[in-house]
Design an enzyme around this catalytic site. Structure first.
Site, PDB file in Angstrom:
ATOM      1  NE  ARG A 248      -3.806  -9.012  31.405  1.00 36.32           N
ATOM      2  CZ  ARG A 248      -2.942  -8.279  30.708  1.00 36.32           C
ATOM      3  NH1 ARG A 248      -2.209  -8.816  29.755  1.00 36.32           N
ATOM      4  NH2 ARG A 248      -2.777  -6.999  30.979  1.00 36.32           N
ATOM      5  CG  HIS A 252      -6.628  -5.624  29.321  1.00 38.60           C
ATOM      6  ND1 HIS A 252      -6.909  -5.800  30.653  1.00 38.60           N
ATOM      7  CD2 HIS A 252      -7.636  -4.844  28.827  1.00 38.60           C
ATOM      8  CE1 HIS A 252      -8.017  -5.147  30.968  1.00 38.60           C
ATOM      9  NE2 HIS A 252      -8.481  -4.565  29.873  1.00 38.60           N
ATOM     10  CE1 TYR A 260       0.814  -5.863  28.700  1.00 41.75           C
ATOM     11  CE2 TYR A 260      -0.013  -5.285  26.522  1.00 41.75           C
ATOM     12  CZ  TYR A 260      -0.206  -5.862  27.767  1.00 41.75           C
ATOM     13  OH  TYR A 260      -1.402  -6.460  28.069  1.00 41.75           O
TER      14      TYR A 260
HETATM   15  C1  LIG Z   1     -12.791   3.447  36.296  1.00 45.95           C
HETATM   16  C2  LIG Z   1     -12.169   2.693  35.198  1.00 45.95           C
HETATM   17  N1  LIG Z   1     -10.998   3.124  34.693  1.00 45.95           N
HETATM   18  C3  LIG Z   1     -10.400   2.464  33.694  1.00 45.95           C
HETATM   19  C4  LIG Z   1     -10.974   1.344  33.158  1.00 45.95           C
HETATM   20  C5  LIG Z   1     -10.323   0.647  31.984  1.00 45.95           C
HETATM   21  N2  LIG Z   1      -9.742  -0.607  32.391  1.00 45.95           N
HETATM   22  C6  LIG Z   1     -10.408  -1.757  32.257  1.00 45.95           C
HETATM   23  S1  LIG Z   1      -9.557  -3.062  32.851  1.00 45.95           S
HETATM   24  C7  LIG Z   1      -8.252  -2.071  33.292  1.00 45.95           C
HETATM   25  C8  LIG Z   1      -7.058  -2.688  33.930  1.00 45.95           C
HETATM   26  C9  LIG Z   1      -7.425  -3.332  35.203  1.00 45.95           C
HETATM   27  O1  LIG Z   1      -6.332  -3.969  35.742  1.00 45.95           O
HETATM   28  P1  LIG Z   1      -6.496  -4.935  36.974  1.00 45.95           P
HETATM   29  O2  LIG Z   1      -7.310  -4.296  38.032  1.00 45.95           O
HETATM   30  O3  LIG Z   1      -5.142  -5.397  37.370  1.00 45.95           O
HETATM   31  O4  LIG Z   1      -7.362  -6.153  36.439  1.00 45.95           O
HETATM   32  P2  LIG Z   1      -6.996  -7.202  35.313  1.00 45.95           P
HETATM   33  O5  LIG Z   1      -7.558  -6.646  34.040  1.00 45.95           O
HETATM   34  O6  LIG Z   1      -5.538  -7.389  35.313  1.00 45.95           O
HETATM   35  O7  LIG Z   1      -7.750  -8.430  35.709  1.00 45.95           O
HETATM   36  C10 LIG Z   1      -8.508  -0.757  32.976  1.00 45.95           C
HETATM   37  C11 LIG Z   1      -7.575   0.351  33.193  1.00 45.95           C
HETATM   38  C12 LIG Z   1     -12.208   0.926  33.702  1.00 45.95           C
HETATM   39  N3  LIG Z   1     -12.852  -0.126  33.214  1.00 45.95           N
HETATM   40  N4  LIG Z   1     -12.770   1.607  34.721  1.00 45.95           N
END
Ligand SMILES: Cc1ncc(C[n+]2csc(CCOP(=O)(O)OP(=O)(O)O)c2C)c(N)n1
Ligand SMILES: Cc1ncc(C[n+]2csc(CCOP(=O)(O)OP(=O)(O)O)c2C)c(N)n1
Ligand SMILES: [Mg+2]
Ligand SMILES: [Mg+2]
Lengths: 335, 325, 335, 325
Positions: A248, A252, A260
């Protein structure tokens, strides 16, 4: 299996130009949405796919209109790629009545059943078993529809991922799981908290599945593996999981400048930006500069139109607040 | 007319709906050839086959996720969560996904699905297999919550739940599985959101649910001997909630007692008490009294479990004490 | 890696006789408990390990007294094998004040912190992450204790399994996961609902772990792999997962006659009963018939004593009901 | 004395306890170098290092399972569940394991742990990132539930929670993270189970929690202009519940209003209403009124979210209407 960017071309030039147009639409739509955040017109949060467009575009190209998409909170791209018009998506971000869900869902929950976009889910992992359910329904009803479910690399460590993969495998469900591996969770590198190097692919065997990695910045390569997986699913041969490597460009979410990450890493991936790369490739395979510029102008104009139309929408009033909790259209809990 | 157990009524109610509608399918652990761990699904596998009555792995999130995805794409699944305590392992699918998705999408999707589960104590199964979780579900906007107290209601409310286009949490009271009653032949279809007034009295109104209904009825008989004449209302569903009947019956006696199996804090009776204390305040002739399990996990030992869950004796005592205060 | 029944003998005869005594204790204790169910003295449910004793005995022999056990609802054997006396366990089944938890937990929740038995958990999968927590505590405090966590073959498809395994691996936690593969869940064969043939071992690689299968009806073989894993954990080399193949002789729980299983399968496994098998082996390696009979009589007498003592316990009164919800000993939610 | 935000108070409260006690350790997603997604843990990683402030995978069951196992073997973990909505994915560990294990084992184990989480709406995050789940936790026997409404309370209640030997669900109100106040220097240690009477009035008692506290105070100011003089009680913790203060304050005004952000059915105010309707019935001069979010998931659009959550205007209106009825 690792497919390269030189996977067999199954596209004629027209299809390729379409694929360019889709990727560009995702890019320009989100870039514009980001401006609107900065203007504080878009409230709440939002998660952009800038840099990851080739995956949404490549997979969507491999889907039939009656197939289903299950997306995450990072779902603008997946929603638009299925053909959902820009105006209702933009209006949803603005919280207007002409939004896809009249503002009730917001950026993280884009849904357009009409286009097979069966929702965007904001709790990590939840939609993997839900996608299995749609696939089960297709299997039971014999419709040969396929469910496609997107998720991130950080999502491979949550319980629902595991339950869904096993479940899909044992019931041979027509579902294709697509891990968009952009290397990062929110502010933590996935590799720091994951026991295997390739978060999805190295776990495929735990569900009796083939390990598939694809260059997620190459829309045609993505198209190729997705088509194969979707056709397998449609033929009753069960689920697949595809890991598509990407990055990306931004943070985030809206609030995150993404600092970071090492500058060198960001630079390396900006150099692999799928859109200029595909543009260069198109020129190589016969597109003209004029054709591309025409598309670019078109898309820019379309995005601007969508912004204007979205802004023209009404702010939802109380009648929206209390409706559609229940199938009868209301929200009453008492008689 | 046949005598059926509550347990047998489950299978009869489901069969009635599956015969009528091919889109009704079942999913859960050991529900197939084994007929369910509580024997609630005996015969359904033989009648409807393995494609409509499907055994699953121990993957409650997958079970309910699958039910949700299927419901939004044309099926009407009946999913089983074996013990209601296990909702905790799949609560996200229930509370965050199934309950919210219709509202969030401005009505684009519907969830015609039923989640059955063995609810409540009395079987000496200990704290992780005995909970009454009707209040967990009542609390979440977007869920309907049904708790039948007898075999006829099981069938009628099951039919109503399966035909409903919204998600229904259908809680089967484990302590009642073996209870029997005469059940009419033929199709039985009931309505959600209608309480039953099982007994009409002049002095006090007891409102009960599920396993607490027969106990409240027994208590009412004893209280009648003491000269306290009670109305007994079987709530039958918490959402929709039959506020009309409750307000009417409390209005006519001036006294409300709730009889709840869930532990004290935020049991469903709290909501009822707050409704009555707002909407029927001037009808009340005395304090609202809640008779509940204390706010503790359920102990396993029979002696302790019996002390914890409201018994006929405790109900009688509480009502009698309050009415004589 | 598959270790066979002929793994290097690390036991002298005395230790072997002990191992026999432990297995026999588990067997006779549970057989007697089953009688008490039939007499309706034990209420509620219970899940016996008849046929699976070699695993609990072999693993316990490999543990240090200050190591921790995390067991399931099928936890009588694991509890007793750690040295918890029979009387309080039996009294717990009877719901008496001299029970391990004064009757408040019951058969499914046996706990004896004094013996490192950190609980028995009745929701599938939950205790795997909890065991990780104990291991984390040992790691942080530098105590070199090890957490050992037992679970069944059907438990590999629940989300918590997956989260715990990844978590243990990335933090290199001193935890040993032991899958008792008895082929069945409650009334469903695990292979019918699991995407891989060896439910635990075929998933080890998804967490960067070695695949380990052992004959779970051979206490010494179990001891050997468990010792190796525990020593690895103690040395800071991280977690292991062991799949121990076995069979339960009876039904899943008290209420279940186990009739869904083919007679031939049951017969085949009864023939592999770990206890007569170990008895025969002991005679081969130098034990005398008299020694074995003495142990058998001893164990029988000890079980009878435990039953008598347990029955002599009081039925708990109200003072037990309202105590020990909170660390202050009480259960009040209000001031 | 320094001005601190609610957000900064989190880190200060935790630091105070981590300096004092080596057994206090932190675990959660992105809490380390990143300082947490709400910036509640900024500086702690630098001060206490990666062994005491540990980032985790997205594995909420593992996070809380680890906290539980660590708490029962000598540590005092502070675990973070990023958004309170995510309790649903690990509810089994909270409600079935952590909450019950001390009771089930007859007191053999203790769980000195704190689970922090970002709670509530107001940030336009939509239905899955905005829930107020204080009632989810209150309902389960064995959990303490703390919800501070200002920076000083954050520090003092955090200290009390960390030092408590029972599991505490510590809900940080997302809508208040940016709110500021003067905070005294030095150690601050508070007590669980003590409500604060923030304003004393003669006419009506409002009881509020968390984000609803400043709104209730603002509403009380406006109501005073209308001639309605309100007491405002900040509950601060739901378990233990300061029933004494509530009964006293309701007794002195004769009117109870609860101001709740959680959706209507079985919000904490229901429990309070039921307690008052039983124990202070004869003190009441009028109906008990609950001011809550309607029983719906929270919508994302700012206009809709603002309509849903009790606003100062709605509180004023509700109280004024009831008092003039
Ligand atoms: C159960 C749960 N834990 C934590 C979160 C908070 N959270 C939202 S996105 C994210 C990171 C997700 O990373 P990834 O799966 O690599 O997807 P990306 O955002 O990189 O597309 C987190 C920790 C959440 N939405 N749901
Ligand atoms: C989350 C959850 N789902 C379902 C159950 C009901 N249940 C208890 S034991 C069991 C079968 C477990 O099989 P396995 O893991 O192989 O262990 P075994 O009983 O064979 O030792 C099931 C489904 C449960 N306790 N928890
Ligand atoms: Mg990612
Ligand atoms: Mg098994």
């Amino acid at each position: 299996m690792v497919t390269s960017a030189t996977a067999p071309a199954v596209f004629d030039l027209e299809a390729r130009l379409d694929l360019y147009r889709v990727q560009l639409t995702l890019r320009k739509f989100e870039a514009r949405a980001y401006d609107l955040f900065l203007e504080n017109l878009v409230k709440g949060t939002s998660h952009l796919s800038l840099g990851q467009e080739a995956i949404a575009a490549g997979v969507a190209a491999a889907m039939r209109p009656d197939d289903w998409t299950f997306a995450t909170y990072r779902g603008h791209a997946h929603t638009l790629a299925r053909g959902v018009p820009m105006t209702p998506v933009m209006a949803e971000l603005l919280g207007r009545t002409n939004g896809l869900m009249a503002g009730k869902g917001g950026s993280m929950h884009l849904t357009s059943v009409e286009h097979g976009v069966m929702g965007s889910y904001a709790i990590i992992g939840a939609h993997l078993p839900i996608a299995c359910g749609a696939a089960w329904s297709a299997q039971y009803r014999g419709t040969d529809q396929v469910a496609v479910c997107f998720f991130g690399d950080g999502s491979v460590n949550i319980g629902a991922f595991h339950e869904a993969l096993n479940f899909a495998a044992i019931w041979k469900l027509p579902v294709v799981f697509i891990c968009e591996n952009n290397l990062w969770m929110e502010y933590t590198r996935t590799s720091e908290v994951t026991a295997v190097a390739n978060p999805a692919a190295d776990r495929a065997s735990a569900y009796g599945l083939e390990s598939i990695i694809v260059d997620g910045n190459d829309a045609e390569a993505v198209y190729a593996v997705a088509s194969a997986a979707i056709e397998r699913a449609r033929a009753g041969e069960g689920p697949s999981m595809i890991e598509a490597t990407t990055y990306r460009h931004g943070g985030h979410s809206r609030a995150d400048p993404g600092k970071y990450r090492p500058d060198s890493e960001v630079a390396e991936w900006l150099a692999k930006d799928p859109i200029p790369r595909y543009r260069a490739f198109l020129l190589e395979v016969g597109a003209t500069e004029e054709q591309l510029v025409a598309i670019e102008e078109d898309v820019t104009a379309a995005v601007e139109r969508a912004v204007d139309e979205a802004k023209a929408g009404d702010v939802p009033g109380e009648e929206y607040l209390m409706k559609d909790l229940w199938a009868d259209g209301g929200s009453s809990w008492r008689n | 007319m046949a005598q059926l157990t509550y347990r047998e009524a489950i299978a009869r109610g489901i069969a009635q709906e599956m015969q009528r509608d091919q889109s009704v399918v079942m999913i859960g652990e050991d529900i197939g050839a084994a007929g369910g761990v509580f024997k609630g699904t005996v015969g359904l596998f033989d009648e409807f086959g393995p494609l409509r009555v499907r055994d699953t792995p121990i993957s409650e999130q997958a079970i309910l996720g699958a039910a949700m995805g299927a419901a939004m794409t044309g099926l009407r699944p009946i999913a089983e969560i074996m013990f209601a305590d296990f909702f905790a392992v799949c609560w996200d699918i229930v509370a965050n996904e199934i309950a919210k998705s219709r509202y969030m999408t401005n009505g684009q999707v519907s969830f015609p699905l039923v989640i059955r589960s063995g609810n409540g104590g009395g079987l000496r199964f200990g704290a992780q297999h005995s909970q009454s979780v009707e209040n967990w579900a009542m609390m979440v906007p977007g869920l309907k919550v049904v708790v039948p107290s007898n075999a006829v209601d099981v069938i009628g409310l099951m039919a109503a739940s399966v035909r409903d286009n919204d998600p229904v949490i259908f809680l089967e009271e484990k302590a009642l599985y073996a209870s029997k009653m005469d059940v009419p032949d033929g199709e039985i279809v009931d309505e959600l959101g209608k309480a039953s007034v099982l007994r009409q009295g002049a002095d006090a109104t007891m409102v009960a649910l599920g396993n607490m209904v027969p106990r409240s009825m027994a208590a009412a008989e004893k209280l009648a001997e003491e000269g306290i004449d009670c109305t007994v209302v079987d709530l039958r569903s918490l959402v929709p909630l039959d506020v009309t009947t409750v307000l009417r019956e409390v209005g006519s006696t001036g006294h409300l007692f709730t009889v709840e199996e869930n532990p004290r804090l935020l049991g469903w009776g709290a909501e009822l008490a707050s409704i009555v204390a707002e909407e029927a305040f001037y009808d009340l002739d005395g304090p609202i009294v809640r008779i509940t399990t204390p706010h503790i996990p359920l102990p396993a030992a029979d002696a302790l479990e019996d002390m914890a869950i409201p018994s006929v004796g405790r109900i009688v005592e509480s009502v009698s004490k309050a009415m004589n205060a």
